[in-house]
Write a protein that holds these residues in place. Structure first.
Motif, PDB file in Angstrom:
ATOM      1  N   CYS A  14      48.936  32.473  50.730  1.00 11.69           N
ATOM      2  CA  CYS A  14      49.464  32.164  49.404  1.00 11.69           C
ATOM      3  C   CYS A  14      48.864  33.121  48.377  1.00 11.69           C
ATOM      4  O   CYS A  14      47.653  33.202  48.233  1.00 11.69           O
ATOM      5  CB  CYS A  14      49.132  30.719  49.050  1.00 11.69           C
ATOM      6  N   LYS A  15      49.729  33.842  47.650  1.00 20.45           N
ATOM      7  CA  LYS A  15      49.258  34.801  46.652  1.00 20.45           C
ATOM      8  C   LYS A  15      48.719  34.104  45.408  1.00 20.45           C
ATOM      9  O   LYS A  15      47.825  34.614  44.741  1.00 20.45           O
ATOM     10  CB  LYS A  15      50.395  35.741  46.237  1.00 20.45           C
ATOM     11  N   SER A  16      49.280  32.949  45.078  1.00 20.57           N
ATOM     12  CA  SER A  16      48.863  32.238  43.873  1.00 20.57           C
ATOM     13  C   SER A  16      47.471  31.654  44.054  1.00 20.57           C
ATOM     14  O   SER A  16      47.140  31.124  45.118  1.00 20.57           O
ATOM     15  CB  SER A  16      49.858  31.119  43.544  1.00 20.57           C
ATOM     16  N   LYS A  17      46.664  31.737  43.012  1.00 19.31           N
ATOM     17  CA  LYS A  17      45.303  31.217  43.046  1.00 19.31           C
ATOM     18  C   LYS A  17      45.103  30.180  41.947  1.00 19.31           C
ATOM     19  O   LYS A  17      45.629  30.295  40.849  1.00 19.31           O
ATOM     20  CB  LYS A  17      44.287  32.353  42.863  1.00 19.31           C
ATOM     21  N   SER A  18      44.310  29.171  42.270  1.00 15.57           N
ATOM     22  CA  SER A  18      44.006  28.096  41.340  1.00 15.57           C
ATOM     23  C   SER A  18      42.603  28.267  40.770  1.00 15.57           C
ATOM     24  O   SER A  18      41.720  28.835  41.412  1.00 15.57           O
ATOM     25  CB  SER A  18      44.109  26.743  42.059  1.00 15.57           C
ATOM     26  N   VAL A  19      42.400  27.749  39.556  1.00 13.86           N
ATOM     27  CA  VAL A  19      41.042  27.755  38.992  1.00 13.86           C
ATOM     28  C   VAL A  19      40.127  26.861  39.818  1.00 13.86           C
ATOM     29  O   VAL A  19      38.894  26.968  39.730  1.00 13.86           O
ATOM     30  CB  VAL A  19      41.040  27.269  37.521  1.00 13.86           C
ATOM     31  N   HIS A  20      40.716  25.975  40.625  1.00  8.90           N
ATOM     32  CA  HIS A  20      39.931  25.085  41.469  1.00  8.90           C
ATOM     33  C   HIS A  20      39.698  25.674  42.857  1.00  8.90           C
ATOM     34  O   HIS A  20      39.066  25.038  43.688  1.00  8.90           O
ATOM     35  CB  HIS A  20      40.637  23.733  41.603  1.00  8.90           C
ATOM     36  N   ASP A  21      40.221  26.866  43.089  1.00 10.47           N
ATOM     37  CA  ASP A  21      39.999  27.546  44.355  1.00 10.47           C
ATOM     38  C   ASP A  21      38.564  28.045  44.371  1.00 10.47           C
ATOM     39  O   ASP A  21      38.182  28.933  43.618  1.00 10.47           O
ATOM     40  CB  ASP A  21      40.977  28.728  44.469  1.00 10.47           C
ATOM     41  N   ASN A  22      37.728  27.505  45.250  1.00 12.50           N
ATOM     42  CA  ASN A  22      36.296  27.813  45.256  1.00 12.50           C
ATOM     43  C   ASN A  22      36.028  29.305  45.436  1.00 12.50           C
ATOM     44  O   ASN A  22      35.181  29.885  44.767  1.00 12.50           O
ATOM     45  CB  ASN A  22      35.590  27.029  46.372  1.00 12.50           C
ATOM     46  N   GLN A  23      36.792  29.920  46.328  1.00 10.53           N
ATOM     47  CA  GLN A  23      36.557  31.331  46.610  1.00 10.53           C
ATOM     48  C   GLN A  23      36.887  32.192  45.403  1.00 10.53           C
ATOM     49  O   GLN A  23      36.117  33.061  44.999  1.00 10.53           O
ATOM     50  CB  GLN A  23      37.404  31.771  47.802  1.00 10.53           C
ATOM     51  N   SER A  24      38.057  31.915  44.765  1.00 13.15           N
ATOM     52  CA  SER A  24      38.455  32.701  43.606  1.00 13.15           C
ATOM     53  C   SER A  24      37.506  32.488  42.453  1.00 13.15           C
ATOM     54  O   SER A  24      37.099  33.413  41.765  1.00 13.15           O
ATOM     55  CB  SER A  24      39.875  32.319  43.179  1.00 13.15           C
ATOM     56  N   SER A  25      37.137  31.217  42.220  1.00 13.28           N
ATOM     57  CA  SER A  25      36.254  30.907  41.110  1.00 13.28           C
ATOM     58  C   SER A  25      34.897  31.555  41.301  1.00 13.28           C
ATOM     59  O   SER A  25      34.305  32.096  40.371  1.00 13.28           O
ATOM     60  CB  SER A  25      36.097  29.391  40.979  1.00 13.28           C
ATOM     61  N   HIS A  26      34.397  31.537  42.538  1.00 15.68           N
ATOM     62  CA  HIS A  26      33.078  32.115  42.786  1.00 15.68           C
ATOM     63  C   HIS A  26      33.087  33.618  42.527  1.00 15.68           C
ATOM     64  O   HIS A  26      32.190  34.155  41.886  1.00 15.68           O
ATOM     65  CB  HIS A  26      32.657  31.839  44.226  1.00 15.68           C
ATOM     66  N   ALA A  27      34.150  34.282  43.001  1.00 12.74           N
ATOM     67  CA  ALA A  27      34.224  35.731  42.812  1.00 12.74           C
ATOM     68  C   ALA A  27      34.322  36.078  41.345  1.00 12.74           C
ATOM     69  O   ALA A  27      33.714  37.033  40.867  1.00 12.74           O
ATOM     70  CB  ALA A  27      35.427  36.283  43.574  1.00 12.74           C
ATOM     71  N   GLN A  28      35.078  35.248  40.593  1.00 14.41           N
ATOM     72  CA  GLN A  28      35.260  35.551  39.183  1.00 14.41           C
ATOM     73  C   GLN A  28      33.984  35.308  38.394  1.00 14.41           C
ATOM     74  O   GLN A  28      33.573  36.126  37.587  1.00 14.41           O
ATOM     75  CB  GLN A  28      36.407  34.669  38.632  1.00 14.41           C
ATOM     76  N   HIS A  29      33.351  34.166  38.606  1.00 17.26           N
ATOM     77  CA  HIS A  29      32.204  33.794  37.785  1.00 17.26           C
ATOM     78  C   HIS A  29      30.916  34.501  38.187  1.00 17.26           C
ATOM     79  O   HIS A  29      29.988  34.608  37.404  1.00 17.26           O
ATOM     80  CB  HIS A  29      32.006  32.270  37.839  1.00 17.26           C
ATOM     81  N   SER A  30      30.879  34.988  39.426  1.00 17.36           N
ATOM     82  CA  SER A  30      29.677  35.691  39.840  1.00 17.36           C
ATOM     83  C   SER A  30      29.704  37.154  39.457  1.00 17.36           C
ATOM     84  O   SER A  30      28.779  37.901  39.749  1.00 17.36           O
ATOM     85  CB  SER A  30      29.502  35.570  41.368  1.00 17.36           C
TER      86      SER A  30
END
Length: 502
Positions: A443-459
């Protein structure tokens, strides 16, 4: 045609199980049908909506196959019966059965899933209907790619190619729907307001030219809070994108050709080839020579944004070379391209830009200069000109700048008249709730609740290379223009003979 059709790309097969797991008893779908007793409710009841006019002959063939597998009662042709009438009738009957203590009806309503097969406009139509009904438990929606762009299906892992229509392929798709995960996405409200004309027709735009994705562009009633005396005010919604300018004009030309000669648009490849021809004929590869500066977005309108709810409106400065502007909710545009990309660490810190999450209540605003600017989307880390992320955006059109412009919502374009004597045309987009989609892997769409996406963004592990190769400066863009082949919207398929395009 078989060669162009495919099963869902990149998906691991999921067991379909018995077809009874998907069938809904007739008495729940039709109030006049005889009630039956079942030992248990089907674990994955589905309603299927198909646009028989999509995908050439594929829509009609798909209806036939689904009805052979599931029965007539739960497969609908949207060209014959509008989905809002179907869902309203079903909801009324289910509420009646619930009042009578029918436990089976309650269980089916809680687990109901919707399949919609058609272009992006058809999918958005269904999303709009589900949103408008304000159901206590809105059913999640899976999309079958049966159009030309197929941005909605591609965003949620259902592929871009038109599907096979044989029974085994449909069973395979049902298995994927059964195991798909639910995913919330933002809904966006759009309001269009223009002064009522003193002469001529009552409606400023011919109703038949307006997109279904705007719910046939409902005109607000006199009691509506948006109504203003002396003005026509319309409201609707979208889930993928709103665009204005170059890309919408190409799309409008394509749709006009298809209306005139529907027999020539029988498969996805032919449609994409015609799309490329229209872009060439309209001169968007040499826009600075073939199109006057009055077509530029900054000349047409002033653009304001509100970054967060309750904050102040801010003027958005748009470079005079921008001829197309896209307000993007999903990471798929123009057949699967991502105009926003992923901002690198410096962009995050300096401009407060983030990755394009589908449920963050923010819409991404991107600009393009001409068709060549689409080239950079095929480059590693390529993207359009990132203008802003906001919860609201407002276009106020200048008088006398041009007679009209072109707008597009979720794949459906229209020709919009512009003011001649005073500033009367306003388009405003604002966040309005969320709907539930069914997502397949990958799935190309990402959620703010997606742990992997959120971790990459905030770190802070953004794509630093993006900062080095942003292609937002003129010299970088010119370099990209020399290097890369055109994006899907603009490029000529290998099967099209360029010698005959003139």
């Amino acid at each position: 045609m078989e060669g162009e059709m495919d099963t869902v790309v990149g998906s691991s097969s999921k067991p379909c199980g018995p077809l009874t797991d998907y069938r809904i008893p007739d008495y729940i779908l039709r109030p006049d049908a005889q009630r039956v007793l079942l030992d248990h409710a089907p674990p994955c009841p589905v309603l299927v909506f198909i646009n028989s006019g999509s995908g050439g002959q594929l829509g009609s063939s798909l209806i036939k196959t689904y009805r052979e597998l599931l029965g007539e009662a739960q497969v609908f042709d949207v060209s014959e019966e509008a989905p809002d009438k179907v869902l309203h009738r079903l909801n009324v009957n289910l509420e009646k059965l619930k009042m009578e203590g029918d436990i089976l009806a309650v269980q089916i309503w809680r687990t109901l899933r919707i399949i919609v097969a058609g272009g992006d406009g058809t999918a958005s139509w269904l999303l709009g209907v589900v949103s408008d009904l304000k159901l206590s438990h809105p059913p999640p929606i899976a999309t079958v790619p049966l159009g030309t762009g197929n941005n909605l299906p591609f965003s949620f892992g259902w592929g871009k190619k038109n599907p096979c229509t044989d029974q085994e392929s449909v069973k395979s798709f049902l298995g994927l729907v059964r195991h798909a995960k639910e995913m919330k996405i933002d809904s966006w409200h759009i309001m269009l307001r223009m002064r009522a004309t003193k002469e001529g027709p009552c409606d400023p735009i011919a109703p038949l030219e307006l997109p279904h994705s705007l719910h046939a562009f409902h005109r607000v009633s006199s009691s509506d809070s948006l109504n203003m005396e002396g003005y026509h005010t319309f409201r609707g919604g979208f889930w993928n994108y709103f665009s204005m300018g170059m890309d919408a004009e190409i799309s409008y030309g394509f749709h006009s050709e298809r209306k005139k000669n529907p027999e020539k648009f029988k498969n996805q490849l032919t449609n994409q080839g015609t799309y490329a021809k229209v872009g060439l004929k309209q001169g968007w590869f040499c826009a600075s020579l073939s199109h006057p500066s009055s077509r530029n977005i900054a000349q047409l309108a002033s653009v304001k944004i509100m970054k967060r709810a309750g904050s102040h409106w801010q003027e958005l400065n748009i470079h005079h070379s921008i001829r197309s502007i896209v307000c993007l909710n999903l990471p798929s545009f123009s057949g699967g391209l991502n105009p926003w990309g992923t901002p690198g660490t410096r962009k995050v810190e300096e401009r407060e830009l983030t990755a394009p999450f589908v449920d963050d209540r923010l819409i991404e605003v991107v600009g393009f200069r001409d068709a060549w600017h689409g080239l950079v989307l095929l480059a590693p880390n390529g993207h359009g000109t990132r203008l802003a992320q906001a919860q609201r955006i407002r276009f106020e059109f200048h008088k006398g700048a041009a007679e009209h412009t072109f707008m597009r919502i979720d794949g459906e374009p229209w020709k919009q008249p512009l003011p001649k004597d005073d500033d009367t045309v306003v388009v405003e987009i604002s966040h309005l709730g969320q709907v539930t989609m069914l997502a397949n892997e990958p799935c190309k769409s990402k959620s703010v609740h997606d742990n992997q996406s959120s971790h990459a963004q905030h770190s802070g592990h953004g794509n630093d290379d993006d900062d080095k190769d942003s292609m937002e400066d003129e010299d970088e863009w010119e370099d990209g223009r020399r290097k890369f082949g055109a994006a899907d919207t603009f490029k000529i398929p290998d099967e099209v003979d360029i010698a005959h395009l003139s």
